[in-house]
Design a protein around this motif. Structure first.
Motif, PDB file in Angstrom:
ATOM      1  N   UNK A 161       0.781  -1.230   0.000  1.00  0.00           N
ATOM      2  CA  UNK A 161       0.000   0.000   0.000  1.00  0.00           C
ATOM      3  C   UNK A 161       0.809   1.274   0.000  1.00  0.00           C
ATOM      4  N   UNK A 162       2.108   1.167  -0.188  1.00  0.00           N
ATOM      5  CA  UNK A 162       2.960   2.354  -0.127  1.00  0.00           C
ATOM      6  C   UNK A 162       3.320   2.952  -1.481  1.00  0.00           C
ATOM      7  N   UNK A 163       3.331   2.146  -2.546  1.00  0.00           N
ATOM      8  CA  UNK A 163       3.821   2.659  -3.833  1.00  0.00           C
ATOM      9  C   UNK A 163       2.709   3.199  -4.729  1.00  0.00           C
ATOM     10  N   UNK A 164       1.506   2.695  -4.609  1.00  0.00           N
ATOM     11  CA  UNK A 164       0.390   3.166  -5.426  1.00  0.00           C
ATOM     12  C   UNK A 164       0.325   2.579  -6.820  1.00  0.00           C
ATOM     13  N   UNK A 165       1.178   1.621  -7.141  1.00  0.00           N
ATOM     14  CA  UNK A 165       1.198   1.037  -8.488  1.00  0.00           C
ATOM     15  C   UNK A 165      -0.077   0.277  -8.821  1.00  0.00           C
ATOM     16  N   UNK A 166      -0.748  -0.246  -7.833  1.00  0.00           N
ATOM     17  CA  UNK A 166      -1.943  -1.069  -8.072  1.00  0.00           C
ATOM     18  C   UNK A 166      -3.233  -0.263  -7.942  1.00  0.00           C
ATOM     19  N   UNK A 167      -3.149   1.043  -8.160  1.00  0.00           N
ATOM     20  CA  UNK A 167      -4.341   1.880  -8.000  1.00  0.00           C
ATOM     21  C   UNK A 167      -5.406   1.522  -9.039  1.00  0.00           C
ATOM     22  N   UNK A 168      -6.636   1.564  -8.584  1.00  0.00           N
ATOM     23  CA  UNK A 168      -7.775   1.245  -9.432  1.00  0.00           C
ATOM     24  C   UNK A 168      -8.851   2.306  -9.239  1.00  0.00           C
ATOM     25  N   UNK A 169      -9.756   2.378 -10.184  1.00  0.00           N
ATOM     26  CA  UNK A 169     -10.890   3.287 -10.070  1.00  0.00           C
ATOM     27  C   UNK A 169     -12.143   2.444  -9.866  1.00  0.00           C
ATOM     28  N   UNK A 170     -12.862   2.726  -8.797  1.00  0.00           N
ATOM     29  CA  UNK A 170     -14.103   2.023  -8.519  1.00  0.00           C
ATOM     30  C   UNK A 170     -15.203   2.706  -9.331  1.00  0.00           C
ATOM     31  N   UNK A 171     -15.827   1.957 -10.216  1.00  0.00           N
ATOM     32  CA  UNK A 171     -16.874   2.488 -11.078  1.00  0.00           C
ATOM     33  C   UNK A 171     -18.234   2.359 -10.404  1.00  0.00           C
ATOM     34  N   UNK A 172     -18.472   1.224  -9.774  1.00  0.00           N
ATOM     35  CA  UNK A 172     -19.700   0.985  -9.012  1.00  0.00           C
ATOM     36  C   UNK A 172     -19.360   0.195  -7.764  1.00  0.00           C
ATOM     37  N   UNK A 173     -20.032   0.526  -6.673  1.00  0.00           N
ATOM     38  CA  UNK A 173     -19.888  -0.262  -5.459  1.00  0.00           C
ATOM     39  C   UNK A 173     -18.830   0.218  -4.491  1.00  0.00           C
ATOM     40  N   UNK A 174     -18.485   1.501  -4.519  1.00  0.00           N
ATOM     41  CA  UNK A 174     -17.451   1.981  -3.597  1.00  0.00           C
ATOM     42  C   UNK A 174     -17.857   1.772  -2.135  1.00  0.00           C
TER      43      UNK A 174
END
Length: 102
Positions: free
Chosen positions: A42-55
């Motif tokens: 959780x420190x680098x941010x490389x796996x960031x995603x955008x939640x489209x539905x269901x946040x």
């Protein structure tokens, strides 16, 4: 089990099941798919995603995830709304749809 949909190219959808409390990253890896990643803590941010539905169907982000998201996208208003998350930290509590942020 919850349903997760990965939206790619605004059309292509990959759907799979995920267990309650499992991280999105682990569930994707279980399906034989790979997300961009670096530290997986959780420190680098490389796996960031955008939640489209269901946040609302994700556990609340911890302090490490919150700090990383703020650091990688401080001007992004969706951060406060929970639409940007880290796949390695985000744990599912219901059905969601997401896309990979590049």
């Amino acid at each position: 089990m919850h349903r997760v949909s990965l939206i790619e190219n605004e059309e292509q959808v990959t759907e799979f099941r995920i267990e309650e409390g499992q991280t999105i990253f682990d569930a994707i890896q279980d399906q034989g798919l790979t997300l961009p990643h670096g530290c997986l803590s959780g420190s680098c941010g490389s796996c960031r995603i955008q939640i489209i539905e269901g946040s609302d169907n994700l556990q609340r982000p911890g302090i490490i995830e919150e700090n990383t998201i703020e650091a990688i996208a401080p001007e992004h208003t969706e951060v406060a709304q929970g639409h940007i998350r880290l796949a390695c930290r985000a744990k599912v509590t219901g059905d969601i749809k997401f896309s990979i942020l590049k």
